[in-house]
Motif scaffolding. Structure first.
Motif, PDB file in Angstrom:
ATOM      1  N   ALA A 132       0.787  -1.238   0.000  1.00  0.00           N
ATOM      2  CA  ALA A 132       0.000   0.000   0.000  1.00  0.00           C
ATOM      3  C   ALA A 132       0.815   1.281   0.000  1.00  0.00           C
ATOM      4  N   SER A 133       2.094   1.223  -0.317  1.00  0.00           N
ATOM      5  CA  SER A 133       2.866   2.459  -0.384  1.00  0.00           C
ATOM      6  C   SER A 133       2.389   3.356  -1.527  1.00  0.00           C
ATOM      7  N   GLN A 134       1.604   2.788  -2.454  1.00  0.00           N
ATOM      8  CA  GLN A 134       1.068   3.573  -3.552  1.00  0.00           C
ATOM      9  C   GLN A 134      -0.130   4.425  -3.143  1.00  0.00           C
ATOM     10  N   ALA A 135      -0.704   4.166  -1.976  1.00  0.00           N
ATOM     11  CA  ALA A 135      -1.948   4.827  -1.577  1.00  0.00           C
ATOM     12  C   ALA A 135      -1.779   6.317  -1.242  1.00  0.00           C
ATOM     13  N   PRO A 136      -0.805   6.726  -0.418  1.00  0.00           N
ATOM     14  CA  PRO A 136      -0.692   8.155  -0.102  1.00  0.00           C
ATOM     15  C   PRO A 136      -0.476   9.021  -1.342  1.00  0.00           C
ATOM     16  N   ALA A 137       0.338   8.559  -2.277  1.00  0.00           N
ATOM     17  CA  ALA A 137       0.577   9.336  -3.488  1.00  0.00           C
ATOM     18  C   ALA A 137      -0.703   9.491  -4.307  1.00  0.00           C
ATOM     19  N   ALA A 138      -1.547   8.469  -4.304  1.00  0.00           N
ATOM     20  CA  ALA A 138      -2.806   8.545  -5.046  1.00  0.00           C
ATOM     21  C   ALA A 138      -3.720   9.614  -4.462  1.00  0.00           C
ATOM     22  N   VAL A 139      -3.735   9.716  -3.135  1.00  0.00           N
ATOM     23  CA  VAL A 139      -4.514  10.775  -2.489  1.00  0.00           C
ATOM     24  C   VAL A 139      -3.921  12.140  -2.835  1.00  0.00           C
ATOM     25  N   GLY A 140      -2.593  12.214  -2.864  1.00  0.00           N
ATOM     26  CA  GLY A 140      -1.934  13.465  -3.229  1.00  0.00           C
ATOM     27  C   GLY A 140      -2.298  13.915  -4.631  1.00  0.00           C
ATOM     28  N   ARG A 141      -2.390  12.970  -5.567  1.00  0.00           N
ATOM     29  CA  ARG A 141      -2.772  13.333  -6.936  1.00  0.00           C
ATOM     30  C   ARG A 141      -4.212  13.829  -6.986  1.00  0.00           C
ATOM     31  N   ALA A 142      -5.082  13.202  -6.189  1.00  0.00           N
ATOM     32  CA  ALA A 142      -6.478  13.641  -6.148  1.00  0.00           C
ATOM     33  C   ALA A 142      -6.586  15.067  -5.616  1.00  0.00           C
ATOM     34  N   LEU A 143      -5.918  15.333  -4.511  1.00  0.00           N
ATOM     35  CA  LEU A 143      -5.950  16.685  -3.937  1.00  0.00           C
ATOM     36  C   LEU A 143      -5.239  17.692  -4.839  1.00  0.00           C
ATOM     37  N   GLY A 144      -4.130  17.255  -5.434  1.00  0.00           N
ATOM     38  CA  GLY A 144      -3.360  18.153  -6.288  1.00  0.00           C
ATOM     39  C   GLY A 144      -4.117  18.602  -7.511  1.00  0.00           C
ATOM     40  N   SER A 145      -4.907  17.693  -8.095  1.00  0.00           N
ATOM     41  CA  SER A 145      -5.668  18.063  -9.284  1.00  0.00           C
ATOM     42  C   SER A 145      -6.689  19.139  -8.970  1.00  0.00           C
ATOM     43  N   GLN A 146      -7.277  19.077  -7.782  1.00  0.00           N
ATOM     44  CA  GLN A 146      -8.265  20.071  -7.390  1.00  0.00           C
ATOM     45  C   GLN A 146      -7.603  21.395  -7.003  1.00  0.00           C
ATOM     46  N   LEU A 147      -6.454  21.315  -6.349  1.00  0.00           N
ATOM     47  CA  LEU A 147      -5.729  22.521  -5.977  1.00  0.00           C
ATOM     48  C   LEU A 147      -5.239  23.254  -7.220  1.00  0.00           C
ATOM     49  N   ALA A 148      -4.777  22.506  -8.205  1.00  0.00           N
ATOM     50  CA  ALA A 148      -4.312  23.124  -9.449  1.00  0.00           C
ATOM     51  C   ALA A 148      -5.445  23.868 -10.129  1.00  0.00           C
ATOM     52  N   ALA A 149      -6.635  23.265 -10.132  1.00  0.00           N
ATOM     53  CA  ALA A 149      -7.784  23.927 -10.754  1.00  0.00           C
ATOM     54  C   ALA A 149      -8.150  25.204 -10.008  1.00  0.00           C
ATOM     55  N   ALA A 150      -8.088  25.149  -8.671  1.00  0.00           N
ATOM     56  CA  ALA A 150      -8.426  26.326  -7.873  1.00  0.00           C
ATOM     57  C   ALA A 150      -7.434  27.458  -8.084  1.00  0.00           C
ATOM     58  N   GLU A 151      -6.182  27.110  -8.354  1.00  0.00           N
ATOM     59  CA  GLU A 151      -5.139  28.113  -8.549  1.00  0.00           C
ATOM     60  C   GLU A 151      -4.964  28.507 -10.011  1.00  0.00           C
ATOM     61  N   GLY A 152      -5.775  27.908 -10.887  1.00  0.00           N
ATOM     62  CA  GLY A 152      -5.672  28.237 -12.296  1.00  0.00           C
ATOM     63  C   GLY A 152      -4.435  27.676 -12.966  1.00  0.00           C
ATOM     64  N   ARG A 182     -12.976  18.631   5.900  1.00  0.00           N
ATOM     65  CA  ARG A 182     -12.690  20.064   5.787  1.00  0.00           C
ATOM     66  C   ARG A 182     -13.373  20.714   4.588  1.00  0.00           C
ATOM     67  N   GLY A 183     -14.035  19.908   3.764  1.00  0.00           N
ATOM     68  CA  GLY A 183     -14.735  20.461   2.618  1.00  0.00           C
ATOM     69  C   GLY A 183     -13.916  20.531   1.353  1.00  0.00           C
ATOM     70  N   PHE A 184     -12.754  19.866   1.336  1.00  0.00           N
ATOM     71  CA  PHE A 184     -11.925  19.844   0.134  1.00  0.00           C
ATOM     72  C   PHE A 184     -12.307  18.639  -0.731  1.00  0.00           C
ATOM     73  N   LYS A 185     -12.353  18.866  -2.016  1.00  0.00           N
ATOM     74  CA  LYS A 185     -12.630  17.762  -2.932  1.00  0.00           C
ATOM     75  C   LYS A 185     -11.411  16.843  -3.015  1.00  0.00           C
ATOM     76  N   CYS A 186     -11.665  15.574  -2.878  1.00  0.00           N
ATOM     77  CA  CYS A 186     -10.571  14.587  -2.951  1.00  0.00           C
ATOM     78  C   CYS A 186     -11.058  13.376  -3.741  1.00  0.00           C
ATOM     79  N   PRO A 187     -11.069  13.476  -5.078  1.00  0.00           N
ATOM     80  CA  PRO A 187     -11.614  12.403  -5.915  1.00  0.00           C
ATOM     81  C   PRO A 187     -10.677  11.204  -6.031  1.00  0.00           C
ATOM     82  N   VAL A 188     -10.618  10.413  -4.976  1.00  0.00           N
ATOM     83  CA  VAL A 188      -9.766   9.217  -4.976  1.00  0.00           C
ATOM     84  C   VAL A 188     -10.649   7.991  -4.811  1.00  0.00           C
ATOM     85  N   LEU A 189     -10.306   6.928  -5.522  1.00  0.00           N
ATOM     86  CA  LEU A 189     -11.042   5.671  -5.439  1.00  0.00           C
ATOM     87  C   LEU A 189     -10.096   4.583  -4.952  1.00  0.00           C
TER      88      LEU A 189
END
Length: 281
Positions: A191-211, A249-256
């Motif tokens: 499961a070492s792949q799991a934290p990075a997957a969450v990071g990608r989910a959060l990162g994609s939303q943060l990138a959109a918010a920051e343009g 916290r209300g942040f979108k985190c689209p991870v499956l």
């Protein structure tokens, strides 16, 4: 950098393989010379039984399982899943033969996970994906959907099983899944792949918010798969906690998170823990 002891081990393995195969012009010739030994492998026997059942027409669904044709999938999707699933099983058989004869190094294959091919169907091409090393069927299905030929896909897997420098995923460093622009290499079973997957989910939303332009897009779903034993691993628990905290916290985190549960954790019983674990979430 390899330690001297590791380097000597690799050199010894290479010498052993060369001495083992000396006198044979090809792996196929070696295989024919030890046909009796190959025939005793459980995987080869299972393949023969499967062939006999197909030829006799005695293929049926398990009593408690829904068949593919009644699952809501289209005929083309069913054909793709069956094609990827059978390719997965055959890859497993061939990898065991290669290991038995000394020119392959991969002994824990994807047999039993053939139905994971359906997991690729709802994914978009840009959705990031990090697969457990046994979930080969998903990878094959995704590559088939991307237009790659089955021959090329299987050749890449053969190169991975033999740790060939021509392996398109790791270049012979490790037998891993991946190869696509949105695929992430996983070399761990824990499961070492799991934290990075969450990071990608959060990162994609943060990138959109920051343009900021994102490789995956704001509508992506970050997928990560693992086995049932890995839910007890700190990597998974940390990743799950972060995803739940982000949602709190209300942040979108689209991870499956996709967990394959056969109630066997490598060589240990699962004792039915996964259903209990998920009921508590």
């Amino acid at each position: 950098m390899l330690k001297k002891s590791q380097l000597r081990l690799f050199q010894a393995q290479g010498q052993l393989l060369r001495s083992f195969t000396r006198g044979f012009s090809s792996a196929e010739e070696l295989r024919r010379s030890r046909a009796g030994e190959v025939a005793k492998l459980v995987e080869v026997q299972q393949l023969q039984q499967f062939r006999e059942r197909v030829q006799s027409g005695k293929i049926s669904c398990c009593p408690k399982q829904t068949g593919l044709l009644t699952s809501g999938l289209s005929p083309n999707q069913v054909r793709l899943c069956v094609r990827a699933g059978i390719a997965t099983f055959l890859t497993h058989v061939e990898s065991r033969i290669a290991s038995q004869l000394g020119y392959g190094y991969y002994t824990i294959g994807p047999c039993g996970e053939e139905n994971m091919s359906a997991l690729a169907l709802p994914l978009d091409a840009q959705d990031p994906m990090a697969l457990h090393y046994r979930h080969l069927a998903t990878q094959i299905a995704r590559q088939l959907m991307a237009g790659r030929s089955l021959q090329d896909i299987l050749l890449d897997r053969a190169r991975g099983h033999t740790c060939s420098i021509h392996d398109s995923v790791t270049g012979g460093v490790h037998c891993s899944l991946g190869g696509g622009p949105s695929d992430f290499i996983v070399t761990s079973t824990l499961a070492s792949q799991a934290p990075a997957a969450v990071g990608r989910a959060l990162g994609s939303q943060l990138a959109a918010a920051e343009g900021i332009d994102s490789k995956f897009g704001v509508k992506c779903v970050s997928l990560v798969s693992l086995g049932d034993g890995s839910v007890n691993n700190a990597h998974f628990l940390s990743a799950l906690n972060l995803a739940e905290y982000a949602a709190h916290r209300g942040f979108k985190c689209p991870v499956l998170f996709v967990i394959s549960d056969n109630d066997v954790c490598i060589s240990l019983r699962g004792y039915g823990w996964l259903p209990r674990f998920t009921e508590q979430r």
